[in-house]
Design an enzyme around this catalytic site. Structure first.
Site, short mmCIF file in Angstrom:
data_model
loop_
_atom_site.label_atom_id
_atom_site.label_comp_id
_atom_site.label_asym_id
_atom_site.label_seq_id
_atom_site.Cartn_x
_atom_site.Cartn_y
_atom_site.Cartn_z
N SER A 347 -23.91 -48.53 -34.98
CA SER A 347 -22.91 -49.42 -34.40
C SER A 347 -22.36 -50.41 -35.42
O SER A 347 -22.97 -50.69 -36.44
CB SER A 347 -23.51 -50.19 -33.21
OG SER A 347 -24.42 -51.15 -33.67
N CYS A 348 -21.17 -50.94 -35.09
CA CYS A 348 -20.52 -51.97 -35.92
C CYS A 348 -21.15 -53.32 -35.62
O CYS A 348 -20.44 -54.31 -35.42
CB CYS A 348 -19.04 -52.04 -35.59
SG CYS A 348 -18.07 -50.81 -36.43
N ASP A 349 -22.43 -53.37 -35.53
CA ASP A 349 -23.12 -54.61 -35.18
C ASP A 349 -24.11 -54.89 -36.29
O ASP A 349 -24.97 -54.07 -36.58
CB ASP A 349 -23.83 -54.43 -33.84
CG ASP A 349 -24.27 -55.76 -33.27
OD1 ASP A 349 -24.91 -56.54 -34.01
OD2 ASP A 349 -23.95 -56.04 -32.12
#
Lengths: 400, 400
Positions: A347-349
């Site tokens: 994820s872009c986290d």
């Protein structure tokens, strides 16, 4: 259990080593399955024979105690069905879990509504189904139960202090020792039947002898309540039964036998002892297949590579938060030479990093597209997965 | 952004106070909605007019920069549809998010595939759709893009060090300064078009002037790359645009204007500046309704009560992990006298505690069954919800 505290492992005599575990690397029925099947999206495959074998070993060890499977560990219907067939009973955290057990053939009298925090309409619904055993740790909860399930049996959850588990629980659940008898008295005044005490020794209590301190603590309160006039018949020893994540654990049969010997020594012959294994029944039955998305180095001379997998904290591996659980990995890219990696999710986290403080050793030959199998992922994976964070699907599950 | 680091708030001049925020208590269209509607299960209601107003204010402030909404903040189709109508462009983390934007009417040329970690089959799929702008921060990722989206435009993500955000990001994304030009050179060698640089100033950067340090850092690399011969035309300034969680933040119009002034001073007239607000566009548009399940004290003389809500860390409030985000609460039980509470979620998970280190002040009259509204919950709530941990349904969402 969602682990937040990782104590330094308490060192104990080794009674079962890695090589004795079918799940310490990909073998047997699961290995055969993955040889024939490949999954596009991250998928955990559950070997129901292992669930059955774990149940039988633990049930034999704990006899005459009854196992109430903690459904929250993995609510896969096929697991519940297998355990119903084996004679298991169930511990449920919610109405949906109770409904699942009933729909898979469990009898209402074999179910415990073990969440100390329940919605009143769920209490009323459970009562109407014939479910008659509820947990409580507070006066307001007893009042809710008395109002919506009049006359029900309740056990009071005791907040123990002596855990030697890898992850002692927080103070969220349970009443302290001094409140147990007042709560039982209150239950009687409300027309309920306070039949016993529950507690939780802490998640991943790797050796049976680690139960001693907690059992001593509970026994003192148990005998005080009886002396006070309460007719106790149910001792709920909760969960804490371990799974193999790399540190040695005791095998389920001898583990159960020892726990029950310790219980008998302290409590005598209790009419109904119940145990609530979750992780201990299903974790080792699951192997998760995912793939490598990217291998990179931030700088050419960095020692540790970054390895990004197609699964992360938000799609099933929530128990890696604080690097609590260190899963075992098995990859098809195994070329014999390992090196350190920082492992991260897709994820872009920026918090979706699995292992960084203690980098993981993985093959130097690992490349984008390689399959990775994550072992002992049958518990607390699918149900923790987000509905679709970043557009990634929740962890799929297949039973064989 | 899933926050892990809560720095002590950097104190800055107050430019917008609680009373100026429609979301600081339940007012307007959302208040009217909840007066007429009641939800059995936890539900977040999104006021699309607020999304629209936030978009317009930020777009005006940031002009001539283009807004690419970070879909991951809230992938609700009605939000994407509203923003398409307003002229927004989009930043997507995955194929599913790209598909969502296309299905809601966005044009392929208005989409950026901003995840630096992509599956090769998703790169190929995006390329086939006409999506032509990709993020990368590593050589292997450039090789994947060159193979599956030959000739595509790429921007290189820069790992900045100077964040003054409430939650600086981890080192998961971005290449350090010394690697930016080598990666652009490599992109050229692979037949790609390295058109620019992206960065992220850190989540919840509450005041525009906090951007100065990061912009200085990025500008140095930007000009060095141009001097090296790269023809840069895309500056992706990322997200970090704040929402109101109790600490003062700057209003979007002046915030955007200041950021763009700072950008122009350092970068001159860049042909295409893109900004990727997520939280800053949608957080304040959402109010979550849940209910109190239990109020109890562990001991009669404990100062803080335990308040258990029907929503927790695993059903939508994941950003409370480490008590990072402190939401604002509004309850129907408001009797004017507040007292401290430890707030916890409904699951049988001992880590499902929302606020304990800094107890929350809530009305002393709070009881099981009372409704609670949690403000500023339009971002990073629904998509973080688990599929059904403990049998609780994922957070429902309604747009008005």
């Amino acid at each position: 259990m969602f682990a937040t505290n990782v104590g330094d492992a308490v060192r104990v005599p080794v009674s079962r080593r890695r090589s004795e575990f079918p799940q310490s690397r990909l073998t047997g029925k699961l290995a055969a399955h993955f040889a024939d099947h490949s999954y596009d999206d991250p998928t955990v495959v559950i070997d129901l024979d292992i669930v059955e074998a774990q149940y039988r070993a633990l049930a034999q060890g704990l006899a005459p105690a009854h196992i109430h499977y903690a459904v929250k560990a993995n609510p896969e219907p096929a697991i519940v069905r297998t355990l119903v067939r084996e004679g298991s009973r169930f511990d449920a955290a919610s109405r949906a879990e109770l409904e699942l057990c009933l729909s898979e053939g469990a009898a209402p009298e074999d179910l415990s509504f073990g969440n100390t925090v329940k919605r009143v309409r769920d209490i009323a619904w459970a009562h109407a189904q014939g479910i008659d055993l509820f947990a409580a740790d507070a006066e307001e909860e007893l009042e809710k139960i008395a109002m919506h399930a009049p006359g029900a049996r309740v056990y009071i959850r005791f907040l123990v202090e002596e855990s030697q588990a890898d992850w002692p629980l927080s103070r969220k659940f349970g009443a302290p020792a001094a409140q147990i008898i007042p709560l039982m008295d209150r239950a009687v005044a409300l027309g309920l039947r306070p039949v016993g005490i529950s507690f939780h020794v802490g998640s991943q209590t790797r050796e049976a002898m680690m139960w001693v301190g907690v059992l001593n603590e509970v026994a003192a309160v148990w005998h005080a309540a009886i002396a006070h006039g309460h007719d106790l018949s149910v001792l709920n020893i909760g969960g804490g039964f371990p799974a193999f994540y790399g540190d040695p654990i005791e095998a389920p049969l001898s583990y159960g036998q020892t726990v029950m010997r310790l219980v008998r020594e302290r409590f005598g012959d209790v009419p109904y002892v119940m145990a609530e294994p979750g992780r201990g029944l299903v974790a080792e039955a699951g192997v998760l297949e995912c793939e490598v998305l990217l291998v990179s180095r931030k700088r050419p001379d960095d020692i540790a590579r970054w390895v990004y997998l197609s699964i992360g904290k938000f799609s099933g591996l929530a128990e890696t938060i604080d690097e609590a659980i260190r899963y075992q990995f098995d990859t098809t890219a195994d070329d014999g030479v390992n090196g350190p990696c920082i492992l991260a999710g897709p994820s872009c986290d920026s918090a979706d990093v699995l292992y960084e403080q203690r980098p993981m050793q993985l093959p130097m030959g690992l490349r984008a597209g390689d399959k990775v199998h994550i072992l002992c992922t049958g518990a607390y994976t699918t149900s923790y997965a987000s509905v679709g964070f970043n557009g990634f699907p929740p962890l799929a599950s297949v039973c064989i």
